[in-house]
Design an enzyme around this catalytic site. Sequence first.
Site, PDB file in Angstrom:
ATOM      1  N   GLU A  96      10.533  18.581 -37.890  1.00 25.76           N
ATOM      2  CA  GLU A  96      11.479  19.350 -37.095  1.00 25.76           C
ATOM      3  C   GLU A  96      10.798  20.464 -36.301  1.00 25.76           C
ATOM      4  O   GLU A  96       9.788  21.013 -36.727  1.00 25.76           O
ATOM      5  CB  GLU A  96      12.532  19.953 -38.037  1.00 25.76           C
ATOM      6  CG  GLU A  96      13.313  18.860 -38.749  1.00 25.76           C
ATOM      7  CD  GLU A  96      14.349  19.376 -39.730  1.00 25.76           C
ATOM      8  OE1 GLU A  96      15.174  18.573 -40.162  1.00 25.76           O
ATOM      9  OE2 GLU A  96      14.338  20.570 -40.062  1.00 25.76           O
ATOM     10  N   CYS A 120       5.140  25.872 -52.598  1.00 20.83           N
ATOM     11  CA  CYS A 120       5.744  27.183 -52.869  1.00 20.83           C
ATOM     12  C   CYS A 120       7.142  26.925 -53.426  1.00 20.83           C
ATOM     13  O   CYS A 120       7.865  26.060 -52.924  1.00 20.83           O
ATOM     14  CB  CYS A 120       5.803  28.024 -51.601  1.00 20.83           C
ATOM     15  SG  CYS A 120       4.171  28.261 -50.874  1.00 20.83           S
ATOM     16  N   CYS A 343      14.173  29.311 -41.507  1.00 27.15           N
ATOM     17  CA  CYS A 343      12.891  29.255 -42.220  1.00 27.15           C
ATOM     18  C   CYS A 343      13.045  28.622 -43.591  1.00 27.15           C
ATOM     19  O   CYS A 343      13.905  29.016 -44.356  1.00 27.15           O
ATOM     20  CB  CYS A 343      12.427  30.684 -42.501  1.00 27.15           C
ATOM     21  SG  CYS A 343      11.217  31.255 -41.395  1.00 27.15           S
TER      22      CYS A 343
END
Length: 378
Positions: A96, A120, A343
């Site tokens: 994306e 993460c 994000c």
Amino acid sequence: MTDAVKKTNLLGLSQGDLEQFLIARNERPFRAKQIMQWIYQRAVDDFDLMTDLSKSLRAELQASAEFVPPKVLQRFDSTDGCVKWLFSSGSGQAVETVFIPEADRGTLCISSQVGCALDCSFCATGAQGFNRNLTSAEIIGQVRHAIADLPRRGNGEAAISNVVFMGMGEPLANYRNVVPVLELLVSDWAYGMSRRRVTVSTSGIVPHINKLADDCNVALAVSLHAPSDELRDQIVPINKLHPISTLLDACWKYAEKRSNRFITFEYVMLRGVNDSIAHANQLAELLKDKPAKVNLIPFNPFPGTEFKRSSADTIRHFQSRLRERGLVATTRRTRGDDIDAACGQLAGKVSDRVKKRLGDKSIGQKTTGDEDIRISSA
Ligand code: SAH
Ligand code: SF4
């Protein structure tokens, strides 16, 4: 019957590689600049239309070169002006790219890998595991497509003023394909952007931070997210290999090479995990008197995550404390909510979910994409 010649994809080639391609065909290397202008500035991809090249060079390009951009699967438009594109990365997978318009700028957030190996614990891309590195053509192709697909701003300026590597993947784990893209973004023969307007975001692959300072010193953002190794080891596992002190040393050296321009430290606000005033004090202590600014990112949830976003009050207090302690600190506004463009929410569509856990001694060493970076549990 002769074997078909394997054609070279000119999209994403650095100027140096394009010059080599031409020299190998007895052509003058300066033609590279002309070809780059056609591809990136004039968005022409048909060699026959490159009219300032000789007929013989055009014929040679037809025979031995090609132009293969990544395939666009879908475009999503948010009510707040953000745009998200889904690009095919083959075998039922996708990455994306997101455009975020603001009053004074337009930022394009691009992807560098299909998935990510760094795992993460608060990241949707990390949760899918690593699949593969994107090629330079697939990375610069995101920028080229977005430029062509977005109207200019009201004042006639280009829609995109900034490019950030904050989409899917860890750019410094795909170093060899990311550097040619950085060169094209800042080259006068391609996009001619200022180095201040191109930002690489990394979770902290220290050897490549050091190398980047010499190779292409664009702006750097570092995903710190925790002020102590104890906590960072848990939420950003690469910290076990490159702990905070080593990471910060590399950052200050990087800043020095860029006339002490600020490094941005990203800090995702996770409720009850890293968001107390004690954490803010510790963070301020780490970064005091350094060329650092902190960008707080409210956590963006995704299906299956156990984390929660810190409250607005907690984020405000955290930011105020950093400012009281003399740091430049901002909070990122979440955009593109209705198209899942924020994000850490970018997940594309990866069918082959190769889960790679860092720090799992039973798995041992694994690569992040570049063979020359090895990750092992500390
Ligand atoms: N791999 C690079 C760049 C891509 S991630 C890096 O880690 O820096 C871009 C930013 O989004 C990073 O700061 C990352 O930590 C942050 N991020 C990841 N997941 C998030 C989430 N769920 N909510 C908010 N920010 C997130
Ligand atoms: Fe990879 Fe960055 Fe997500 Fe960490 S935050 S898993 S480094 S994309």
